[in-house]
Design a protein around this motif. Structure first.
Motif, PDB file in Angstrom:
ATOM      1  N   ASP A  54      42.659  51.089  28.093  1.00  0.00           N
ATOM      2  CA  ASP A  54      43.164  50.999  29.464  1.00  0.00           C
ATOM      3  C   ASP A  54      42.054  51.244  30.478  1.00  0.00           C
ATOM      4  OD1 ASP A  54      45.698  50.371  28.688  1.00  0.00           O
ATOM      5  OD2 ASP A  54      46.464  52.425  28.787  1.00  0.00           O
ATOM      6  N   ALA A  55      41.202  52.255  30.186  1.00  0.00           N
ATOM      7  CA  ALA A  55      40.123  52.582  31.119  1.00  0.00           C
ATOM      8  C   ALA A  55      39.127  51.433  31.227  1.00  0.00           C
ATOM      9  CB  ALA A  55      39.418  53.864  30.664  1.00  0.00           C
ATOM     10  N   PHE A  56      38.748  50.852  30.090  1.00  0.00           N
ATOM     11  CA  PHE A  56      37.801  49.747  30.087  1.00  0.00           C
ATOM     12  C   PHE A  56      38.410  48.526  30.770  1.00  0.00           C
ATOM     13  CE2 PHE A  56      35.110  46.629  27.452  1.00  0.00           C
ATOM     14  CZ  PHE A  56      34.090  46.667  28.381  1.00  0.00           C
ATOM     15  N   ALA A  57      39.687  48.295  30.488  1.00  0.00           N
ATOM     16  CA  ALA A  57      40.366  47.160  31.107  1.00  0.00           C
ATOM     17  C   ALA A  57      40.434  47.326  32.620  1.00  0.00           C
ATOM     18  CB  ALA A  57      41.774  47.020  30.525  1.00  0.00           C
ATOM     19  N   PHE A  61      39.274  44.560  35.269  1.00  0.00           N
ATOM     20  CA  PHE A  61      40.191  44.015  36.264  1.00  0.00           C
ATOM     21  C   PHE A  61      39.618  44.194  37.671  1.00  0.00           C
ATOM     22  CE2 PHE A  61      43.826  44.483  33.135  1.00  0.00           C
ATOM     23  CZ  PHE A  61      44.053  43.116  33.045  1.00  0.00           C
ATOM     24  N   GLY A  62      39.018  45.370  37.917  1.00  0.00           N
ATOM     25  CA  GLY A  62      38.410  45.602  39.229  1.00  0.00           C
ATOM     26  C   GLY A  62      37.265  44.648  39.502  1.00  0.00           C
ATOM     27  N   ALA A  63      36.422  44.429  38.486  1.00  0.00           N
ATOM     28  CA  ALA A  63      35.292  43.515  38.660  1.00  0.00           C
ATOM     29  C   ALA A  63      35.744  42.079  38.865  1.00  0.00           C
ATOM     30  CB  ALA A  63      34.368  43.610  37.441  1.00  0.00           C
ATOM     31  N   SER A  64      36.896  41.723  38.287  1.00  0.00           N
ATOM     32  CA  SER A  64      37.355  40.336  38.383  1.00  0.00           C
ATOM     33  C   SER A  64      37.826  39.972  39.782  1.00  0.00           C
ATOM     34  CB  SER A  64      38.491  40.093  37.385  1.00  0.00           C
ATOM     35  OG  SER A  64      39.657  40.811  37.757  1.00  0.00           O
ATOM     36  N   LEU A  65      38.035  40.956  40.648  1.00  0.00           N
ATOM     37  CA  LEU A  65      38.497  40.666  42.005  1.00  0.00           C
ATOM     38  C   LEU A  65      37.451  39.900  42.803  1.00  0.00           C
ATOM     39  CD1 LEU A  65      40.641  41.056  44.231  1.00  0.00           C
ATOM     40  CD2 LEU A  65      39.566  43.253  44.756  1.00  0.00           C
ATOM     41  N   PHE A  66      36.165  40.205  42.589  1.00  0.00           N
ATOM     42  CA  PHE A  66      35.113  39.588  43.396  1.00  0.00           C
ATOM     43  C   PHE A  66      34.976  38.086  43.139  1.00  0.00           C
ATOM     44  CE2 PHE A  66      34.059  44.112  43.062  1.00  0.00           C
ATOM     45  CZ  PHE A  66      33.968  44.440  44.413  1.00  0.00           C
ATOM     46  N   PRO A  67      34.932  37.620  41.879  1.00  0.00           N
ATOM     47  CA  PRO A  67      34.909  36.164  41.688  1.00  0.00           C
ATOM     48  C   PRO A  67      36.187  35.487  42.185  1.00  0.00           C
ATOM     49  CG  PRO A  67      35.098  37.294  39.567  1.00  0.00           C
ATOM     50  CD  PRO A  67      34.755  38.324  40.593  1.00  0.00           C
ATOM     51  N   TRP A  68      37.317  36.192  42.142  1.00  0.00           N
ATOM     52  CA  TRP A  68      38.553  35.592  42.663  1.00  0.00           C
ATOM     53  C   TRP A  68      38.447  35.365  44.177  1.00  0.00           C
ATOM     54  CZ3 TRP A  68      42.465  33.311  40.262  1.00  0.00           C
ATOM     55  CH2 TRP A  68      43.603  33.020  40.990  1.00  0.00           C
ATOM     56  N   LEU A  69      37.876  36.333  44.882  1.00  0.00           N
ATOM     57  CA  LEU A  69      37.688  36.169  46.323  1.00  0.00           C
ATOM     58  C   LEU A  69      36.715  35.025  46.617  1.00  0.00           C
ATOM     59  CD1 LEU A  69      37.469  39.918  47.440  1.00  0.00           C
ATOM     60  CD2 LEU A  69      39.407  38.357  47.705  1.00  0.00           C
ATOM     61  N   GLN A 288      42.587  41.013  27.316  1.00  0.00           N
ATOM     62  CA  GLN A 288      43.248  40.384  28.453  1.00  0.00           C
ATOM     63  C   GLN A 288      42.433  40.575  29.723  1.00  0.00           C
ATOM     64  OE1 GLN A 288      46.776  42.288  29.814  1.00  0.00           O
ATOM     65  NE2 GLN A 288      47.266  40.683  31.308  1.00  0.00           N
ATOM     66  N   ALA A 289      41.936  41.787  29.942  1.00  0.00           N
ATOM     67  CA  ALA A 289      41.124  42.046  31.131  1.00  0.00           C
ATOM     68  C   ALA A 289      39.838  41.233  31.111  1.00  0.00           C
ATOM     69  CB  ALA A 289      40.806  43.537  31.221  1.00  0.00           C
ATOM     70  N   ALA A 290      39.212  41.126  29.921  1.00  0.00           N
ATOM     71  CA  ALA A 290      37.978  40.350  29.810  1.00  0.00           C
ATOM     72  C   ALA A 290      38.222  38.875  30.104  1.00  0.00           C
ATOM     73  CB  ALA A 290      37.377  40.522  28.417  1.00  0.00           C
ATOM     74  N   LEU A 291      39.319  38.323  29.567  1.00  0.00           N
ATOM     75  CA  LEU A 291      39.632  36.920  29.824  1.00  0.00           C
ATOM     76  C   LEU A 291      39.991  36.688  31.294  1.00  0.00           C
ATOM     77  CD1 LEU A 291      41.681  35.959  26.634  1.00  0.00           C
ATOM     78  CD2 LEU A 291      39.475  35.012  27.350  1.00  0.00           C
TER      79      LEU A 291
END
Length: 489
Positions: A54-57, A61-69, A288-291
């Motif tokens: 959960d912690a790693f995910a 998930f937090g890092a994935s916000l920047f490419p989404w923006l 899931q978080a990595a994908l």
């Protein structure tokens, strides 16, 4: 986080029940408990592995916000001319992101569980994702109507939505999405208000658990939300693929390829739930978080390629930043003007401005902003607005596109189309939830056998559908597309 235990039935067959922590010790010496299921019980080791996952995910998930923006910037750029409703749907995903955070915190604080194990919070949060995908699909469907190509008609003579400047999200989808978000949040509040906010309360009170299902099994309503999200995302991928052919811009097909890892991320989440969120497959949470992170990056890259093909340059980035800064200053000046004390009319005649002189302080920030705004308009190639009119940039525009389910249901009205999606999602959810319990005894025993490998089962459930999805789009790439997104990568 337990997946349930097996106890010998008195007359053959298998009887299932959820294992409590003390049951694990007792059953270990009294009966043959499946090794895989004992490994997934609420022991300190499994809890630690789940917490680590959960912690790693969370970091991923937090890092994935920047490419989404970044993806939202390129997809929503005026030169790309993407369907505005679809762009709004992608922006709306941020509601799901920020809605899931308090839900996850609440699940941990109140019950010491992950969000996936608290069904009434889980369903409410995940419904925001289903709303996002639904808005994207219906936005593209509206694009078909606007371009006059619904039902597969040729777009040659159809009035193109690209010729309509200033296109904005339609008056029905945006309010509908906002209302749906409020309703989703209200369902969680209602559980608290009605006193039904227990750890394993079913979302919406739709508790159709099969006898013997573990307590943390997803309810039928929550499963329907998950299956609808997967179906809607696949439909959206097909829409974007058709979009490329109608627009004559092959880079749109790259967006479909960019969407594929995100669909696989949804498959991983559903696999984790199929196995009752077992700690033995807690690696699914990290995967899931990595994908999701990879998918957001591929989406951003695909939209960057698309924007470049549509004429976007680095100069546009500078101009957009300047325009954003100008807009922020304008908002600041309007706020300051609104908070300023009313002007005394008698004293106004004595001000320098009344004598034709410039008085910046008396005039507020408007004088300082005027040259900046004019410079931004010149940089963007726009004309000065007419007196009394606000400058409004040319918005993204509509293009047609549909595939798969969309082709079969393209002639349906929105209401019927929506009902069909709901029915398909609920039927799929019921199959996923109840199928293991409908298997013949031999297959059921094999599924719950003591040597059953949960890792192998999860891998099969993830890799199989993902490979089929990849093969489908590879085949269409070979038949239709001169460019290949995978080749570019």
């Amino acid at each position: 986080v337990g997946v349930g235990g097996l106890l010998p039935a008195s007359r053959g067959g298998l009887a299932r029940r959820r294992l409590a922590p003390h049951d694990v010790v007792d059953l270990w010496t009294t009966t043959s408990v499946p090794t895989a299921l004992i490994a997934s019980s609420s022991s300190s080791t499994s809890a630690a592995s789940t917490a680590t996952a959960d912690a790693f995910a969370g970091s991923l998930f937090g890092a994935s916000l920047f490419p989404w923006l970044a993806m939202l910037y390129w997809m929503g750029h005026r030169k790309v001319k993407a369907p505005p409703d679809a762009v709004f749907g992608l922006v709306y995903l941020l509601a799901f992101v920020f809605g899931s955070i308090p839900a996850a915190i609440g699940a941990g604080a109140a019950f010491g569980d992950s969000l996936a194990d608290v069904d009434w919070l889980h369903g409410a949060a995940e419904s925001l994702l289903a709303v996002t995908n639904c808005v994207v699909v219906f936005g593209l469907r509206d694009g078909l109507r606007a371009a006059g190509t619904t039902g597969g008609a040729s777009s040659e003579d159809a009035p193109s939505a690209m010729s309509t400047p200033g296109a904005t999200p339609t008056s029905r989808l945006k309010p509908a999405a906002i209302v749906a978000g409020v309703v989703a949040a209200s369902t969680a509040v209602a559980h608290i208000a009605l006193g039904s906010a227990t750890e394993h309360a079913a979302w919406l009170g739709v508790d159709f658990h099969f006898p013997g299902e573990p307590e943390n099994a997803l309810s039928l309503a929550t499963w329907a939300i998950h299956t609808s999200s997967l179906v809607e995302w696949l439909v959206a991928m097909g829409l974007v693929w058709r979009y490329a052919g109608v627009a004559g811009v092959p880079e749109w097909r790259g967006v479909t390829w960019g969407m594929l890892p995100l669909h696989s991320s949804g498959i991983v989440a559903c696999t984790y739930h199929v196995l009752y969120n077992s700690a033995a497959v807690s690696w699914c949470v990290t995967l899931q978080a990595a994908l999701t992170c990879v998918g957001n990056c591929t989406m951003a890259f695909a939209c960057f390629r698309l924007a470049r093909a549509m004429g976007w340059t680095l100069e546009d980035l500078g101009d957009d930043a300047k325009a954003a800064w100008t807009s922020a200053l304008r908002i600041f000046s309007e706020t300051a003007a609104a908070e300023a004390p009313p002007l005394d009319v008698g004293r106004a005649a004595a001000l320098p401005a009344a004598r034709g002189e410039v008085a910046p302080r008396a005039a507020g920030y408007a004088f300082a902003l005027a040259p900046v705004e004019e410079e931004a308009r010149r940089a963007l190639g726009g004309a000065a607005p007419a007196s009394g009119d606000a400058a409004s940039p040319r918005g993204p525009e509509l293009l047609p596109g549909w595939e798969d389910i969309g082709d079969a249901w393209s002639a349906d009205g929105d209401a019927l189309f929506f009902v069909k999606l709901v029915v398909l999602s609920v039927v799929s959810a019921a199959l996923v939830k109840y199928l293991p319990f409908a298997l013949p005894d031999d297959l059921e025993r094999a599924f719950f056998a003591s040597d059953f490998d949960l890792d192998a089962a999860a891998t099969t459930l993830i890799v199989g559908p993902t490979l089929l999805n990849v093969l489908k789009w590879r085949q269409r790439s070979a038949e239709d597309a001169p460019e290949d997104f995978v080749g570019m990568l």
